[in-house]
Design an enzyme around this catalytic site. Structure first.
Site, PDB file in Angstrom:
ATOM      1  N   THR A 105       0.880  -0.925   0.078  1.00 28.19           N
ATOM      2  CA  THR A 105       0.098   0.186  -0.159  1.00 28.19           C
ATOM      3  C   THR A 105       0.797   1.056   0.604  1.00 28.19           C
ATOM      4  O   THR A 105       1.200   1.652   1.264  1.00 28.19           O
ATOM      5  CB  THR A 105      -0.924  -0.563   1.394  1.00 28.19           C
ATOM      6  OG1 THR A 105      -1.719  -1.184   1.139  1.00 28.19           O
ATOM      7  CG2 THR A 105      -1.998   1.512   1.146  1.00 28.19           C
ATOM      8  N   LYS A 180      -7.346   1.627  -2.834  1.00 28.10           N
ATOM      9  CA  LYS A 180      -6.720   0.720  -1.156  1.00 28.10           C
ATOM     10  C   LYS A 180      -7.439   2.220  -1.231  1.00 28.10           C
ATOM     11  O   LYS A 180      -6.942   1.501   0.477  1.00 28.10           O
ATOM     12  CB  LYS A 180      -5.735   0.351  -1.720  1.00 28.10           C
ATOM     13  CG  LYS A 180      -4.759  -0.179  -0.005  1.00 28.10           C
ATOM     14  CD  LYS A 180      -5.659  -0.990   0.204  1.00 28.10           C
ATOM     15  CE  LYS A 180      -5.150  -1.826   1.110  1.00 28.10           C
ATOM     16  NZ  LYS A 180      -4.038  -2.060   2.108  1.00 28.10           N
ATOM     17  N   LYS A 248       0.249   4.456   8.455  1.00 32.18           N
ATOM     18  CA  LYS A 248       0.651   4.607   7.141  1.00 32.18           C
ATOM     19  C   LYS A 248       0.090   4.846   5.965  1.00 32.18           C
ATOM     20  O   LYS A 248       0.189   6.305   5.300  1.00 32.18           O
ATOM     21  CB  LYS A 248       2.226   4.364   6.799  1.00 32.18           C
ATOM     22  CG  LYS A 248       2.873   4.597   5.132  1.00 32.18           C
ATOM     23  CD  LYS A 248       2.041   3.270   4.537  1.00 32.18           C
ATOM     24  CE  LYS A 248       2.337   1.891   4.615  1.00 32.18           C
ATOM     25  NZ  LYS A 248       1.753   0.878   3.510  1.00 32.18           N
TER      26      LYS A 248
END
Length: 297
Positions: A105, A180, A248
């Site tokens: 990701t 995502k 993150k």
């Protein structure tokens, strides 16, 4: 694209990053008969795969030169940038016609940069982040969101099918990462709701497991409630997906939303709560550890 005609035994697959999820994903590819090549910064994380016949390489560049398809599943965008665009990286060392698949990701903008750099070298790049956590990886039932050309997507679909069951080409380079971000935004607010609900059940004197039986299959049902709810109740906070990596991801989503002029108050709140528990030493735990925030509060 000659790789489309190769049988599994003839297609050499490189895998970089064999952590909580990557080790299972690489294992499925190996079990399907693909010759597997691996590189990780910590060699011990690849020992089980090497014992089963995988070939170890000590740099990403050496791995790239030996493989037809290279898959990466690493930690942060800076890791992705170094592995793909660095001097000893994949783009500089992969054979013309190779396929580069980043399943980390990461940043949609970085995915587009990698695609352009790869295309200039005669390589085919896809961004293909996944959802499903450690359980999805172990069971080869990940959801895989792909950005890139349809030709490259179809060429490597057999590999995706070894790792997941819901495999969708979302659009051009970067589209997989944007998808995502949608996934992580939905999870972020959802995790707050799951944690609040189960903490409410416990605080009110209810049996949380019994409550879960009632609400998990109704309108409140979700993957997080069904799969992480029992872990919360049992006090199991081991990582299927690390807090530090979720922070993150939320950071990337917040940055991307801001660039589009979009407000994401639910995401911002979730990110602040996860930052708070990370600051309390819980960044190496699984995302379900947010439950403890509500119990302590």
């Amino acid at each position: 694209m000659t790789n489309t005609t190769k049988a599994p035994g003839e297609t050499k697959v490189g895998f970089i990053g064999t952590g909580v999820m990557g080790k299972s994903m690489a294992g499925h590819i190996q079990q399907a008969g693909y010759p597997l090549h691996v590189y990780t910064r910590t060699a011990a994380k690849a020992e089980a795969l090497v014992k089963e016949g995988a070939v170890w390489h000590d740099t990403p560049g050496k791995l790239a030169a030996a493989c037809d398809v290279i898959i990466t599943m690493v930690g942060y965008p800076k890791d992705v940038e170094e592995i793909y665009l660095g001097e000893d990286g994949l783009v500089a060392n992969a054979k013309p016609g190779s396929y580069l698949i980043d399943m980390t990701t990461s940043s949609p903008l970085l995915a587009a940069r990698i695609f352009e750099a790869a295309e200039a070298k005669g390589l085919h790049a896809l961004d293909a982040p996944v959802s499903g956590g450690d359980i999805g990886a172990q069971n080869a039932k990940l959801s895989i969101m792909v950005g890139g050309s349809s030709e490259a997507f179809e060429a490597v679909r057999p590999l995706f099918e070894q790792m997941g069951t819901n495999i969708v080409l979302q659009g051009k380079a970067g589209a997989g990462q944007h998808t995502k971000m949608c996934n992580q935004i939905a999870i972020a607010s959802g995790m707050m709701g799951v944690c609040e609900a189960l903490a409410y059940a416990k605080t009110s004197g209810l049996d949380a497991e019994t409550v879960l039986k009632s609400i998990a299959t109704g309108a409140a049902g979700s993957w997080s409630l069904s799969n992480l709810g029992p872990r919360m109740i049992a006090g199991d906070y081991e990582p299927g997906f690390y807090v530090k990596h979720f922070i993150k991801d939320m950071g990337i989503a917040l940055e991307s939303a801001k660039a589009m002029g979009m407000k994401t108050p639910g995401l911002a709140l979730a990110e602040s709560l996860y930052q708070e528990i990370a600051n309390n030493g819980l960044e190496e735990k699984g995302t379900q550890v947010l439950y403890t925030y509500y119990l302590q509060a």
